[in-house]
Design a protein around this motif. Structure first.
Motif, PDB file in Angstrom:
ATOM      1  N   GLU A   1      -9.878  -5.805  -0.031  1.00 53.07           N
ATOM      2  CA  GLU A   1      -9.771  -4.968   1.172  1.00 53.07           C
ATOM      3  C   GLU A   1      -8.364  -4.393   1.320  1.00 53.07           C
ATOM      4  OE1 GLU A   1      -9.718  -5.782   5.889  1.00 53.07           O
ATOM      5  OE2 GLU A   1     -11.491  -6.497   4.844  1.00 53.07           O
ATOM      6  N   VAL A   2      -7.344  -5.226   1.130  1.00 49.50           N
ATOM      7  CA  VAL A   2      -5.958  -4.776   1.255  1.00 49.50           C
ATOM      8  C   VAL A   2      -5.638  -3.750   0.164  1.00 49.50           C
ATOM      9  CG1 VAL A   2      -3.546  -5.536   1.097  1.00 49.50           C
ATOM     10  CG2 VAL A   2      -5.212  -6.908   2.364  1.00 49.50           C
ATOM     11  N   ILE A   3      -6.090  -4.032  -1.046  1.00 52.52           N
ATOM     12  CA  ILE A   3      -5.842  -3.119  -2.167  1.00 52.52           C
ATOM     13  C   ILE A   3      -6.523  -1.771  -1.919  1.00 52.52           C
ATOM     14  CG2 ILE A   3      -6.235  -2.727  -4.634  1.00 52.52           C
ATOM     15  CD1 ILE A   3      -6.134  -5.832  -4.920  1.00 52.52           C
ATOM     16  N   SER A   4      -7.777  -1.807  -1.484  1.00 50.34           N
ATOM     17  CA  SER A   4      -8.508  -0.548  -1.273  1.00 50.34           C
ATOM     18  C   SER A   4      -7.910   0.267  -0.130  1.00 50.34           C
ATOM     19  CB  SER A   4      -9.996  -0.810  -1.044  1.00 50.34           C
ATOM     20  OG  SER A   4     -10.194  -1.605   0.097  1.00 50.34           O
ATOM     21  N   LYS A   5      -7.412  -0.395   0.901  1.00 52.36           N
ATOM     22  CA  LYS A   5      -6.744   0.343   1.980  1.00 52.36           C
ATOM     23  C   LYS A   5      -5.471   1.006   1.468  1.00 52.36           C
ATOM     24  CE  LYS A   5      -8.384  -2.125   6.055  1.00 52.36           C
ATOM     25  NZ  LYS A   5      -8.002  -2.972   7.198  1.00 52.36           N
ATOM     26  N   ALA A   6      -4.751   0.293   0.614  1.00 54.31           N
ATOM     27  CA  ALA A   6      -3.496   0.835   0.091  1.00 54.31           C
ATOM     28  C   ALA A   6      -3.740   2.052  -0.796  1.00 54.31           C
ATOM     29  CB  ALA A   6      -2.739  -0.237  -0.685  1.00 54.31           C
ATOM     30  N   ILE A   7      -4.795   2.034  -1.581  1.00 54.53           N
ATOM     31  CA  ILE A   7      -5.043   3.164  -2.485  1.00 54.53           C
ATOM     32  C   ILE A   7      -5.890   4.248  -1.822  1.00 54.53           C
ATOM     33  CG2 ILE A   7      -4.762   1.785  -4.566  1.00 54.53           C
ATOM     34  CD1 ILE A   7      -7.786   1.758  -4.884  1.00 54.53           C
ATOM     35  N   GLY A   8      -6.201   4.057  -0.561  1.00 54.37           N
ATOM     36  CA  GLY A   8      -6.999   5.036   0.167  1.00 54.37           C
ATOM     37  C   GLY A   8      -6.250   6.310   0.506  1.00 54.37           C
ATOM     38  N   ASP A   9      -4.941   6.293   0.378  1.00 53.15           N
ATOM     39  CA  ASP A   9      -4.133   7.460   0.710  1.00 53.15           C
ATOM     40  C   ASP A   9      -3.815   8.243  -0.561  1.00 53.15           C
ATOM     41  OD1 ASP A   9      -2.217   8.701   2.896  1.00 53.15           O
ATOM     42  OD2 ASP A   9      -1.096   8.566   1.019  1.00 53.15           O
ATOM     43  N   GLU A  10      -3.942   9.560  -0.476  1.00 50.54           N
ATOM     44  CA  GLU A  10      -3.718  10.427  -1.643  1.00 50.54           C
ATOM     45  C   GLU A  10      -2.296  10.322  -2.187  1.00 50.54           C
ATOM     46  OE1 GLU A  10      -4.033  15.156  -2.842  1.00 50.54           O
ATOM     47  OE2 GLU A  10      -4.713  14.496  -0.878  1.00 50.54           O
ATOM     48  N   SER A  11      -1.314  10.228  -1.318  1.00 51.99           N
ATOM     49  CA  SER A  11       0.073  10.119  -1.767  1.00 51.99           C
ATOM     50  C   SER A  11       0.310   8.819  -2.525  1.00 51.99           C
ATOM     51  CB  SER A  11       1.030  10.192  -0.572  1.00 51.99           C
ATOM     52  OG  SER A  11       0.923  11.440   0.062  1.00 51.99           O
ATOM     53  N   ARG A  12      -0.296   7.744  -2.054  1.00 49.38           N
ATOM     54  CA  ARG A  12      -0.129   6.462  -2.750  1.00 49.38           C
ATOM     55  C   ARG A  12      -0.827   6.475  -4.097  1.00 49.38           C
ATOM     56  NH1 ARG A  12       0.067   4.471   2.833  1.00 49.38           N
ATOM     57  NH2 ARG A  12      -2.170   4.115   2.966  1.00 49.38           N
ATOM     58  N   ARG A  13      -1.972   7.145  -4.172  1.00 45.66           N
ATOM     59  CA  ARG A  13      -2.640   7.272  -5.478  1.00 45.66           C
ATOM     60  C   ARG A  13      -1.783   8.083  -6.445  1.00 45.66           C
ATOM     61  NH1 ARG A  13      -7.098   8.103  -2.111  1.00 45.66           N
ATOM     62  NH2 ARG A  13      -7.098  10.318  -2.570  1.00 45.66           N
ATOM     63  N   LYS A  14      -1.104   9.101  -5.932  1.00 44.39           N
ATOM     64  CA  LYS A  14      -0.227   9.897  -6.787  1.00 44.39           C
ATOM     65  C   LYS A  14       0.936   9.042  -7.298  1.00 44.39           C
ATOM     66  CE  LYS A  14       2.508  14.115  -7.096  1.00 44.39           C
ATOM     67  NZ  LYS A  14       2.977  15.330  -6.435  1.00 44.39           N
ATOM     68  N   ILE A  15       1.478   8.188  -6.445  1.00 39.02           N
ATOM     69  CA  ILE A  15       2.547   7.285  -6.872  1.00 39.02           C
ATOM     70  C   ILE A  15       2.049   6.368  -7.982  1.00 39.02           C
ATOM     71  CG2 ILE A  15       4.005   5.342  -6.153  1.00 39.02           C
ATOM     72  CD1 ILE A  15       4.173   6.729  -3.367  1.00 39.02           C
ATOM     73  N   ILE A  16       0.846   5.843  -7.827  1.00 42.17           N
ATOM     74  CA  ILE A  16       0.266   4.975  -8.855  1.00 42.17           C
ATOM     75  C   ILE A  16       0.143   5.737 -10.177  1.00 42.17           C
ATOM     76  CG2 ILE A  16      -1.836   3.747  -9.549  1.00 42.17           C
ATOM     77  CD1 ILE A  16      -2.169   3.031  -6.538  1.00 42.17           C
ATOM     78  N   GLU A  17      -0.319   6.977 -10.106  1.00 44.55           N
ATOM     79  CA  GLU A  17      -0.444   7.787 -11.319  1.00 44.55           C
ATOM     80  C   GLU A  17       0.915   8.045 -11.962  1.00 44.55           C
ATOM     81  OE1 GLU A  17      -2.723  11.295 -10.436  1.00 44.55           O
ATOM     82  OE2 GLU A  17      -4.402  10.104  -9.696  1.00 44.55           O
ATOM     83  N   LEU A  18       1.943   8.242 -11.148  1.00 45.83           N
ATOM     84  CA  LEU A  18       3.290   8.445 -11.685  1.00 45.83           C
ATOM     85  C   LEU A  18       3.788   7.206 -12.434  1.00 45.83           C
ATOM     86  CD1 LEU A  18       5.012  10.239  -8.659  1.00 45.83           C
ATOM     87  CD2 LEU A  18       4.445  11.268 -10.870  1.00 45.83           C
ATOM     88  N   LEU A  19       3.377   6.038 -11.960  1.00 44.32           N
ATOM     89  CA  LEU A  19       3.858   4.784 -12.547  1.00 44.32           C
ATOM     90  C   LEU A  19       3.011   4.284 -13.715  1.00 44.32           C
ATOM     91  CD1 LEU A  19       4.760   2.917  -9.232  1.00 44.32           C
ATOM     92  CD2 LEU A  19       6.351   3.930 -10.891  1.00 44.32           C
TER      93      LEU A  19
END
Length: 117
Positions: free
Chosen positions: A4-22
């Protein structure tokens, strides 16, 4: 961390972009900030949310902070998702699947004759 915590964190487009950058390795915060048009505090907050969820980790080198993906957390998410994805059901489960055939109502020979009464 919980799914639940993980899915909430990746629910935002900007955070997904950060993940893709890393995905290719760690980056300093300044390199991440350069990829966005937002103010630095906004990106800092996104990075904090990802860190609190266990998705990224930090390493300090002098005054620089480097961010990297936590592969273990992403693997936990993948393990949770994999049984839900088509084509990833283990063969054992496929064999045990019970196929139910709808029972057919026996044909009544008198149904052919419609009564007008």
């Amino acid at each position: 961390m919980s799914i639940e915590v993980i899915s909430k964190a990746i629910g935002d487009e900007s955070r997904r972009k950060i993940i893709e950058l890393l995905k290719d390795g760690e980056l300093p915060a300044s390199a991440i900030f350069d990829q966005f048009d937002y103010a630095a505090p906004t990106i800092s907050r996104h990075l904090s949310v990802l860190k609190e969820a266990g998705i990224v980790s930090t390493r300090r080198n002098g005054v620089f902070i480097y961010y990297a993906l936590e592969v273990k957390t992403l693997a936990n998410l993948a393990d949770w998702l994999s049984p839900l994805l088509p084509g990833s059901i283990p063969a054992k489960l496929n064999k045990e699947r019970v196929v139910r055939v709808a029972k057919q109502k026996p044909e009544n020979p008198f149904d052919k004759f419609q009564s007008e009464f």
